[in-house]
Design a protein around this motif. Sequence first.
Motif, short mmCIF file in Angstrom:
data_model
loop_
_atom_site.label_atom_id
_atom_site.label_comp_id
_atom_site.label_asym_id
_atom_site.label_seq_id
_atom_site.Cartn_x
_atom_site.Cartn_y
_atom_site.Cartn_z
N ARG A 113 0.86 -1.20 0.00
CA ARG A 113 0.00 0.00 0.00
C ARG A 113 0.88 1.23 0.00
O ARG A 113 1.82 1.32 0.80
CB ARG A 113 -0.89 0.04 1.26
N GLU A 115 1.25 4.06 1.39
CA GLU A 115 0.81 4.86 2.54
C GLU A 115 1.99 5.69 3.01
O GLU A 115 3.13 5.40 2.68
CB GLU A 115 0.37 3.94 3.68
N GLY A 120 5.20 1.20 12.47
CA GLY A 120 4.19 0.14 12.31
C GLY A 120 3.39 0.24 11.02
O GLY A 120 2.44 -0.50 10.83
N ARG A 121 3.75 1.17 10.16
CA ARG A 121 3.02 1.30 8.88
C ARG A 121 4.03 1.30 7.74
O ARG A 121 4.89 2.17 7.66
CB ARG A 121 2.22 2.61 8.89
N TYR A 122 3.94 0.28 6.91
CA TYR A 122 4.90 0.12 5.82
C TYR A 122 4.19 0.14 4.48
O TYR A 122 2.97 0.05 4.42
CB TYR A 122 5.64 -1.23 5.97
N PHE A 125 4.12 -4.89 3.60
CA PHE A 125 3.97 -5.50 4.92
C PHE A 125 3.34 -6.88 4.72
O PHE A 125 2.96 -7.23 3.60
CB PHE A 125 3.10 -4.62 5.84
N GLN A 127 0.54 -9.88 5.78
CA GLN A 127 -0.72 -10.17 6.48
C GLN A 127 -0.90 -11.67 6.59
O GLN A 127 -0.53 -12.43 5.68
CB GLN A 127 -1.91 -9.57 5.72
N ARG A 258 -14.88 0.02 9.24
CA ARG A 258 -13.86 -0.65 8.45
C ARG A 258 -13.71 0.00 7.08
O ARG A 258 -14.67 0.42 6.46
CB ARG A 258 -14.12 -2.14 8.29
N ALA A 282 -4.80 -1.38 16.42
CA ALA A 282 -5.37 -2.63 15.87
C ALA A 282 -4.29 -3.50 15.24
O ALA A 282 -3.43 -3.02 14.52
CB ALA A 282 -6.42 -2.28 14.82
N VAL A 283 -4.34 -4.80 15.55
CA VAL A 283 -3.46 -5.75 14.85
C VAL A 283 -4.28 -6.63 13.92
O VAL A 283 -3.73 -7.37 13.12
CB VAL A 283 -2.68 -6.68 15.81
N CYS A 284 -5.59 -6.57 14.06
CA CYS A 284 -6.43 -7.49 13.29
C CYS A 284 -7.74 -6.78 12.95
O CYS A 284 -8.30 -6.08 13.79
CB CYS A 284 -6.71 -8.72 14.15
N GLY A 309 -1.91 -7.98 10.84
CA GLY A 309 -0.66 -7.40 10.36
C GLY A 309 0.50 -8.06 11.07
O GLY A 309 0.66 -7.89 12.29
N ARG A 312 3.10 -5.78 12.84
CA ARG A 312 2.58 -5.20 14.10
C ARG A 312 2.53 -6.24 15.20
O ARG A 312 2.84 -5.95 16.35
CB ARG A 312 1.19 -4.63 13.89
P1 AMP Z 1 -6.78 -3.85 6.91
O1 AMP Z 1 -6.65 -4.76 5.72
O2 AMP Z 1 -6.55 -2.41 6.58
O3 AMP Z 1 -7.99 -4.12 7.71
O4 AMP Z 1 -5.56 -4.22 7.87
C1 AMP Z 1 -5.51 -5.40 8.65
C2 AMP Z 1 -4.28 -5.32 9.52
O5 AMP Z 1 -3.12 -5.24 8.67
C3 AMP Z 1 -4.19 -4.07 10.38
O6 AMP Z 1 -4.84 -4.28 11.62
C4 AMP Z 1 -2.71 -3.90 10.57
O7 AMP Z 1 -2.27 -4.71 11.63
C5 AMP Z 1 -2.14 -4.41 9.28
N1 AMP Z 1 -1.78 -3.32 8.35
C6 AMP Z 1 -2.60 -2.63 7.53
N2 AMP Z 1 -1.89 -1.71 6.82
C7 AMP Z 1 -0.60 -1.83 7.21
C8 AMP Z 1 0.62 -1.17 6.84
N3 AMP Z 1 0.64 -0.21 5.92
N4 AMP Z 1 1.76 -1.55 7.45
C9 AMP Z 1 1.76 -2.53 8.38
N5 AMP Z 1 0.64 -3.20 8.76
C10 AMP Z 1 -0.52 -2.85 8.18
#
Ligand code: AMP
Length: 458
Positions: A113, A115, A120-122, A125, A127, A258, A282-284, A309, A312
Amino acid sequence: MAIAPVKGTKDIYKDEALYHRYVSSFLRSTVELYGFKEIETPVLEHTEVFTHGTGESSDVVRKEMYTFEDKGSRSVTMRPEFTAGIVRSIVSNKWYATEDLPLKMYYHGPAFRYERPQLGRYRQFHQFGVEEIGLDSARADAEIVIMAIHSLSVLGFKNVKLKINSIGDAESRNNYKKALVEYFSSRIDEMCPDCKERLELNPLRILDCKVPADQEIAKGAPSMKDYLSEASEKRFYETLSIINDFGIEYEVDDGLVRGLDYYSEMVFEIHILSEEGKDYGAVCGGGHYGGLVKLLGGPDLPGVGYAMGVERVVSLMQDNHLLDDVKETTDVYVMPIGQDMLDDAFTLTMNVRSLGYSAETPMANMKMGAMFKKAEKRGCKIALILGEEELNSGVVQMKNLETQVQKTVALDDLEDVLNEELNPSSGCGCGCSCDGDCDCEGGECECGGKCCCSEEKN
Ligand code: AMP
């Protein structure tokens, strides 16, 4: 010229790679207890998978996708999330017709992504997540939430917070969206440019806005729960009551919608809390999705799933000292005394490997002190020292580098002695890690194994 990694990406090596493996192996074995099977889909998908599936109004699709034209002028995208690609694979392979339903799948891999990188935001990353497709039931929704909490508790997290909400069926959401448009229209001039777009595309997304002033305005917005249809309300309370029956505490968070377009009915997030109750975020995240399979060209099947994630999870496990004992090590370092012993040390090293233990030996003559330093750096527990005298007598010197105890071991006994030193529970094969050094009265042992050693003691 040294080339830096792409912004928002990172190299994962050694202990950190082990942490990822450790986390994913526990997550895998937990979801396998629930009957989930692994699926691996391509990183690259046709862009429509996400524009149609994940949804044009989501931030992920609007702003964060790595999309490009390939050499055949097709627009492709590196997956920003897994669900849409997995649903595409179910439709492409017609698994909805050839496999038993519900399909229960888990995945692990990188997502991308664009971003703003921060702690904690890459941009790349990992999943780990699950999808269960083909069963429309409040019980299935509840099981997914329970499984996510179970998985985090297996990793050692004691303090988690489940936030849950229902965004209802299509009718509930349409009515709610109308109410939101009415509410936000009079305040939209004060709000961020993204919210202005969200009001047009999907007003639910405004509730996700992270701008503090917008969040203040959103506090006065109508509440989803007042717009839930009778069926959605009943379904949600059924899910909550099953979760409650398992002793899991939850907070119904009315603002939780969400960020992805495909969700309907129950949505949830799991946050990790410190011992003092500080929320690490949030981790999930996950929930139920209604029309996604149909939207991507398949039959009208519902689904439910979540994504965790991994970065995370790993970083919070480190913060909570849950990975302190997890280290990338080599079991044995074989030390030849002198140039002439290199070949025999090499053979001995291969023998140790064939016993199932990792082993290394120098490829050129080294001083003893230097070899001990190498063994220490590699986290070896055992040094096997081989000189001419040992070789002629069919023995080796074994030094336990943790206890510093050194003993002479006959090469014929090497397997048994290595098993005792490196894998103590393998001695009697009972699976108990206390090796009889426990107070249990036989049977179930405090270490979790079934302790035959203590039965023998009795
Ligand atoms: P999401 O698909 O946005 O619901 O994200 C699910 C989980 O993925 C989140 O709770 C984070 O733990 C992790 N996550 C989402 N975006 C990122 C990111 N850019 N970098 C690291 N972890 C992420």
